[in-house]
Design an enzyme around this catalytic site. Structure first.
Site, mmCIF file in Angstrom:
data_model
loop_
_atom_site.group_PDB
_atom_site.id
_atom_site.type_symbol
_atom_site.label_atom_id
_atom_site.label_comp_id
_atom_site.label_asym_id
_atom_site.label_seq_id
_atom_site.Cartn_x
_atom_site.Cartn_y
_atom_site.Cartn_z
ATOM 1 N N CYS A 166 19.396 -56.698 70.733
ATOM 2 C CA CYS A 166 18.820 -55.495 70.416
ATOM 3 C C CYS A 166 18.502 -54.480 71.369
ATOM 4 C CB CYS A 166 17.323 -55.982 69.646
ATOM 5 S SG CYS A 166 17.654 -57.144 68.066
ATOM 6 N N THR A 185 8.528 -45.774 56.076
ATOM 7 C CA THR A 185 7.556 -46.593 56.919
ATOM 8 C C THR A 185 8.240 -47.412 58.102
ATOM 9 O OG1 THR A 185 7.473 -48.344 55.366
ATOM 10 C CG2 THR A 185 5.976 -46.568 55.385
ATOM 11 N N ALA A 186 9.539 -47.090 58.416
ATOM 12 C CA ALA A 186 10.076 -47.655 59.327
ATOM 13 C C ALA A 186 10.044 -49.332 59.531
ATOM 14 C CB ALA A 186 9.773 -47.218 61.043
ATOM 15 N N ASP A 187 9.957 -49.527 58.236
ATOM 16 C CA ASP A 187 9.998 -51.258 57.864
ATOM 17 C C ASP A 187 11.386 -51.997 58.200
ATOM 18 O OD1 ASP A 187 8.532 -53.457 56.849
ATOM 19 O OD2 ASP A 187 7.379 -51.913 55.582
ATOM 20 N N ASP A 188 11.212 -53.352 57.972
ATOM 21 C CA ASP A 188 12.217 -54.072 58.501
ATOM 22 C C ASP A 188 13.436 -54.354 57.212
ATOM 23 O OD1 ASP A 188 11.081 -55.430 60.898
ATOM 24 O OD2 ASP A 188 9.736 -55.751 59.574
ATOM 25 N N ASP A 246 21.858 -56.220 60.115
ATOM 26 C CA ASP A 246 21.544 -56.097 61.567
ATOM 27 C C ASP A 246 22.845 -56.721 62.246
ATOM 28 O OD1 ASP A 246 20.055 -55.624 63.829
ATOM 29 O OD2 ASP A 246 18.129 -56.111 62.649
ATOM 30 N N GLY A 302 32.231 -60.507 53.846
ATOM 31 C CA GLY A 302 32.047 -59.596 54.880
ATOM 32 C C GLY A 302 33.178 -58.456 55.233
ATOM 33 N N HIS A 303 33.140 -58.050 56.524
ATOM 34 C CA HIS A 303 34.086 -56.976 56.589
ATOM 35 C C HIS A 303 34.349 -57.143 58.026
ATOM 36 C CE1 HIS A 303 36.422 -53.582 56.164
ATOM 37 N NE2 HIS A 303 35.838 -52.807 57.013
ATOM 38 N N ASP A 329 8.810 -57.985 62.512
ATOM 39 C CA ASP A 329 9.257 -58.788 63.490
ATOM 40 C C ASP A 329 9.619 -57.639 64.906
ATOM 41 O OD1 ASP A 329 11.814 -57.340 62.508
ATOM 42 O OD2 ASP A 329 13.043 -59.074 62.587
#
Length: 347
Positions: free
Chosen positions: A16, A47-50, A67, A138-139, A226
């Protein structure tokens, strides 16, 4: 026979710590169109939430997140496990339960052996299996640096949705995991962390934050997020800004990985730690003459870090005991939320 390359040697950053600086991200998102024209979108970018949350009906919300990042460990399977745990965490941080994932893969196929890439994917599937969900697709692309992560879908009842902006004055703050993952990863890059230290970091970063789903069923739990690339200060600020409150953090109460302080004193900081402070330091009040190494712990980017929980103060001791019993021995009450200018005071 050619020796296989270290994963961390192929990436300019890791975990991260690869995130854009908070100030850069806010600038990029500043002119994004408003989302309140979609009444079923309960959580968007405001709100810059997860994760994003869409209400389907009176009993069901869909939670969606993605992510991915570059490696901060050299073991391919551990890289996959950490990246998957980190991605799934966003669902738990919203109070949901994951139901499926899609893999995101970018690999320098001219530099990595197919066996290494298969191990990365296997690590991700291993964690998804532990969470009880499939990797349903997926990709993949050929990329100059190794990248892996997940898009994850989850569900929750509307009453169990937990935003980072719903903290209340007087709330206690609980952090569920120890701080120091970024500092450990910086030491790995320099060959300064032994196998025991690496094992400790991997164990923390591959512990699923599934406790978030249980906490969201408790009405005394008001907000959850988180703690990842922006560090405890950055993600604490997201709560403070969203709720219009001031967070007061007890520096001595912050849980740390075993060698975090030692490695920080030795200068094993990440570039992301410095960028984090430059981005939001004006909103934080620190003790006078705080050493740089302690500030680095506060801004340290966590990869697959713990949950920061805002809850009714009288319920905090019981909640803390439940969190520790669920497999988070370093969990601690680290401060409180109060009325005041949005920001953070560390004492």
């Amino acid at each position: 026979m050619n020796e296989l390359p270290r994963l961390t040697s192929l990436a300019h950053g890791g975990g991260c710590g690869c995130k854009l600086a908070p100030s850069v991200l806010r600038e990029l998102l500043a002119d994004q169109p408003v989302t309140h024209v979609f009444p079923q979108l309960l959580v968007g970018t405001e709100t810059a939430d997860d994760a994003a949350v869409w209400q389907v009906d009176d009993n069901t919300c869909v939670i969606a997140t993605t992510d991915f990042f570059m490696p901060m460990v050299d073991d391919p399977r551990d890289f996959g496990r950490i990246a998957a745990t980190n991605a799934i965490s966003d669902i738990y941080a919203m109070g949901g339960r994951p139901i499926m994932a899609l893999a995101i893969l970018g690999m320098p196929i001219d530099k990595l052996a197919p066996a290494q890439i298969r191990e990365i994917l296997a690590g991700g599937r291993e964690i998804c299996a532990e969470a009880g969900i499939p990797v349903a697709g997926g990709h993949s692309i050929d990329a100059p640096e190794p990248i892996y992560g997940l898009a994850v879908i989850g569900l929750c009842h509307p009453s169990e949705l937990r935003r980072n902006a719903d903290a209340r004055p007087g709330d206690a703050l609980i952090l569920t995991k120890g701080i120091g993952v970024g500092i450990y990863s910086a030491a790995i890059k320099k060959g300064a962390l032994d196998d025991q230290g690496i094992a400790e970091m991997v164990a923390s970063a591959t512990t699923l934050n599934r406790i978030g789903s249980d906490l969201a069923k408790r009405p005394e739990v008001h907000a959850i997020t988180d703690v990842t690339g922006f560090g405890i200060l950055g993600h604490g600020l997201e709560i403070a800004r969203g709720a219009g409150l001031r967070l007061h953090l007890d520096l001595a109460a912050l849980p740390l990985l075993d060698r975090a302080a030692e490695l920080a004193k030795a200068g094993h900081f990440t570039g992301a730690s410095t960028r984090n402070w430059a981005a939001y330091g004006a909103e934080v009040s620190l003790p006078p003459d705080l050493p740089d190494w302690q500030r680095a712990l506060l801004t340290d980017p966590q990869t697959s870090g713990g949950l920061l929980v805002s809850c009714a103060a009288d319920a905090a001791p019981d909640l803390l005991a439940s969190i520790r019993a669920a497999g988070f021995p370093l969990a601690a009450i680290i401060g409180r939320a109060e009325a005041g200018t949005p920001g953070i005071t560390v004492a």
